[in-house]
Design a protein around this motif. Sequence first.
Motif, PDB file in Angstrom:
ATOM      1  N   ALA A  19     -26.996  32.593  39.284  1.00  0.00           N
ATOM      2  CA  ALA A  19     -27.297  31.174  39.489  1.00  0.00           C
ATOM      3  C   ALA A  19     -28.777  30.895  39.223  1.00  0.00           C
ATOM      4  O   ALA A  19     -29.120  29.893  38.578  1.00  0.00           O
ATOM      5  CB  ALA A  19     -26.920  30.760  40.903  1.00  0.00           C
ATOM      6  N   ILE A  20     -29.644  31.766  39.698  1.00  0.00           N
ATOM      7  CA  ILE A  20     -31.081  31.581  39.466  1.00  0.00           C
ATOM      8  C   ILE A  20     -31.398  31.689  37.980  1.00  0.00           C
ATOM      9  O   ILE A  20     -32.203  30.922  37.451  1.00  0.00           O
ATOM     10  CB  ILE A  20     -31.900  32.597  40.283  1.00  0.00           C
ATOM     11  CG1 ILE A  20     -31.827  32.226  41.754  1.00  0.00           C
ATOM     12  CG2 ILE A  20     -33.336  32.646  39.822  1.00  0.00           C
ATOM     13  CD1 ILE A  20     -32.530  33.192  42.661  1.00  0.00           C
ATOM     14  N   SER A  21     -30.754  32.613  37.274  1.00  0.00           N
ATOM     15  CA  SER A  21     -31.031  32.766  35.845  1.00  0.00           C
ATOM     16  C   SER A  21     -30.570  31.539  35.066  1.00  0.00           C
ATOM     17  O   SER A  21     -31.246  31.106  34.127  1.00  0.00           O
ATOM     18  CB  SER A  21     -30.374  34.029  35.291  1.00  0.00           C
ATOM     19  OG  SER A  21     -28.972  33.912  35.311  1.00  0.00           O
ATOM     20  N   PHE A  22     -29.428  30.942  35.452  1.00  0.00           N
ATOM     21  CA  PHE A  22     -28.993  29.712  34.793  1.00  0.00           C
ATOM     22  C   PHE A  22     -29.976  28.575  35.056  1.00  0.00           C
ATOM     23  O   PHE A  22     -30.257  27.766  34.178  1.00  0.00           O
ATOM     24  CB  PHE A  22     -27.588  29.308  35.240  1.00  0.00           C
ATOM     25  CG  PHE A  22     -26.504  30.091  34.578  1.00  0.00           C
ATOM     26  CD1 PHE A  22     -26.459  30.244  33.213  1.00  0.00           C
ATOM     27  CD2 PHE A  22     -25.516  30.688  35.347  1.00  0.00           C
ATOM     28  CE1 PHE A  22     -25.458  30.968  32.601  1.00  0.00           C
ATOM     29  CE2 PHE A  22     -24.505  31.416  34.750  1.00  0.00           C
ATOM     30  CZ  PHE A  22     -24.475  31.554  33.373  1.00  0.00           C
ATOM     31  N   LEU A  23     -30.519  28.519  36.271  1.00  0.00           N
ATOM     32  CA  LEU A  23     -31.498  27.497  36.602  1.00  0.00           C
ATOM     33  C   LEU A  23     -32.760  27.675  35.754  1.00  0.00           C
ATOM     34  O   LEU A  23     -33.275  26.702  35.186  1.00  0.00           O
ATOM     35  CB  LEU A  23     -31.846  27.566  38.090  1.00  0.00           C
ATOM     36  CG  LEU A  23     -32.889  26.583  38.576  1.00  0.00           C
ATOM     37  CD1 LEU A  23     -32.371  25.155  38.471  1.00  0.00           C
ATOM     38  CD2 LEU A  23     -33.278  26.906  40.005  1.00  0.00           C
ATOM     39  N   PHE A  24     -33.252  28.902  35.645  1.00  0.00           N
ATOM     40  CA  PHE A  24     -34.428  29.159  34.824  1.00  0.00           C
ATOM     41  C   PHE A  24     -34.161  28.849  33.356  1.00  0.00           C
ATOM     42  O   PHE A  24     -35.030  28.345  32.648  1.00  0.00           O
ATOM     43  CB  PHE A  24     -34.909  30.605  34.973  1.00  0.00           C
ATOM     44  CG  PHE A  24     -35.784  30.818  36.165  1.00  0.00           C
ATOM     45  CD1 PHE A  24     -36.925  30.075  36.348  1.00  0.00           C
ATOM     46  CD2 PHE A  24     -35.444  31.766  37.109  1.00  0.00           C
ATOM     47  CE1 PHE A  24     -37.745  30.272  37.451  1.00  0.00           C
ATOM     48  CE2 PHE A  24     -36.245  31.972  38.227  1.00  0.00           C
ATOM     49  CZ  PHE A  24     -37.401  31.227  38.399  1.00  0.00           C
ATOM     50  N   LEU A  25     -32.964  29.140  32.876  1.00  0.00           N
ATOM     51  CA  LEU A  25     -32.610  28.830  31.501  1.00  0.00           C
ATOM     52  C   LEU A  25     -32.635  27.326  31.261  1.00  0.00           C
ATOM     53  O   LEU A  25     -33.151  26.856  30.243  1.00  0.00           O
ATOM     54  CB  LEU A  25     -31.229  29.399  31.177  1.00  0.00           C
ATOM     55  CG  LEU A  25     -30.738  29.219  29.744  1.00  0.00           C
ATOM     56  CD1 LEU A  25     -31.638  29.966  28.768  1.00  0.00           C
ATOM     57  CD2 LEU A  25     -29.310  29.692  29.626  1.00  0.00           C
ATOM     58  N   ALA A  26     -32.089  26.552  32.196  1.00  0.00           N
ATOM     59  CA  ALA A  26     -32.086  25.098  32.062  1.00  0.00           C
ATOM     60  C   ALA A  26     -33.512  24.550  32.069  1.00  0.00           C
ATOM     61  O   ALA A  26     -33.857  23.673  31.268  1.00  0.00           O
ATOM     62  CB  ALA A  26     -31.264  24.473  33.185  1.00  0.00           C
ATOM     63  N   ILE A  27     -34.358  25.070  32.960  1.00  0.00           N
ATOM     64  CA  ILE A  27     -35.758  24.623  32.997  1.00  0.00           C
ATOM     65  C   ILE A  27     -36.471  24.986  31.702  1.00  0.00           C
ATOM     66  O   ILE A  27     -37.235  24.184  31.152  1.00  0.00           O
ATOM     67  CB  ILE A  27     -36.475  25.233  34.220  1.00  0.00           C
ATOM     68  CG1 ILE A  27     -35.922  24.625  35.502  1.00  0.00           C
ATOM     69  CG2 ILE A  27     -37.974  25.031  34.139  1.00  0.00           C
ATOM     70  CD1 ILE A  27     -36.401  25.293  36.760  1.00  0.00           C
ATOM     71  N   HIS A  28     -36.223  26.173  31.194  1.00  0.00           N
ATOM     72  CA  HIS A  28     -36.835  26.618  29.944  1.00  0.00           C
ATOM     73  C   HIS A  28     -36.431  25.702  28.785  1.00  0.00           C
ATOM     74  O   HIS A  28     -37.286  25.282  27.996  1.00  0.00           O
ATOM     75  CB  HIS A  28     -36.409  28.054  29.649  1.00  0.00           C
ATOM     76  CG  HIS A  28     -36.878  28.564  28.336  1.00  0.00           C
ATOM     77  ND1 HIS A  28     -38.150  29.040  28.139  1.00  0.00           N
ATOM     78  CD2 HIS A  28     -36.241  28.667  27.149  1.00  0.00           C
ATOM     79  CE1 HIS A  28     -38.271  29.414  26.873  1.00  0.00           C
ATOM     80  NE2 HIS A  28     -37.137  29.197  26.258  1.00  0.00           N
ATOM     81  N   ILE A  29     -35.149  25.404  28.679  1.00  0.00           N
ATOM     82  CA  ILE A  29     -34.677  24.534  27.596  1.00  0.00           C
ATOM     83  C   ILE A  29     -35.288  23.143  27.733  1.00  0.00           C
ATOM     84  O   ILE A  29     -35.740  22.553  26.744  1.00  0.00           O
ATOM     85  CB  ILE A  29     -33.136  24.472  27.586  1.00  0.00           C
ATOM     86  CG1 ILE A  29     -32.575  25.814  27.123  1.00  0.00           C
ATOM     87  CG2 ILE A  29     -32.632  23.350  26.696  1.00  0.00           C
ATOM     88  CD1 ILE A  29     -31.079  25.944  27.272  1.00  0.00           C
TER      89      ILE A  29
END
Length: 41
Positions: A19-29
């Motif tokens: 879940a944290i990695s998906f959140l970081f991916l969304a912020i990165h994008i």
Amino acid sequence: MQEEDDLRGLAKVADFMRAISFLFLAIHIYWFCYEWFAQTG
């Protein structure tokens, strides 16, 4: 029984990290593609 509890705990930790990695991916994008999002509306 102890091993079963350990596996459940490990699965919870893995789900939390996912879940944290998906959140970081969304912020990165969002951060690096903001100009494109602003241009396309």
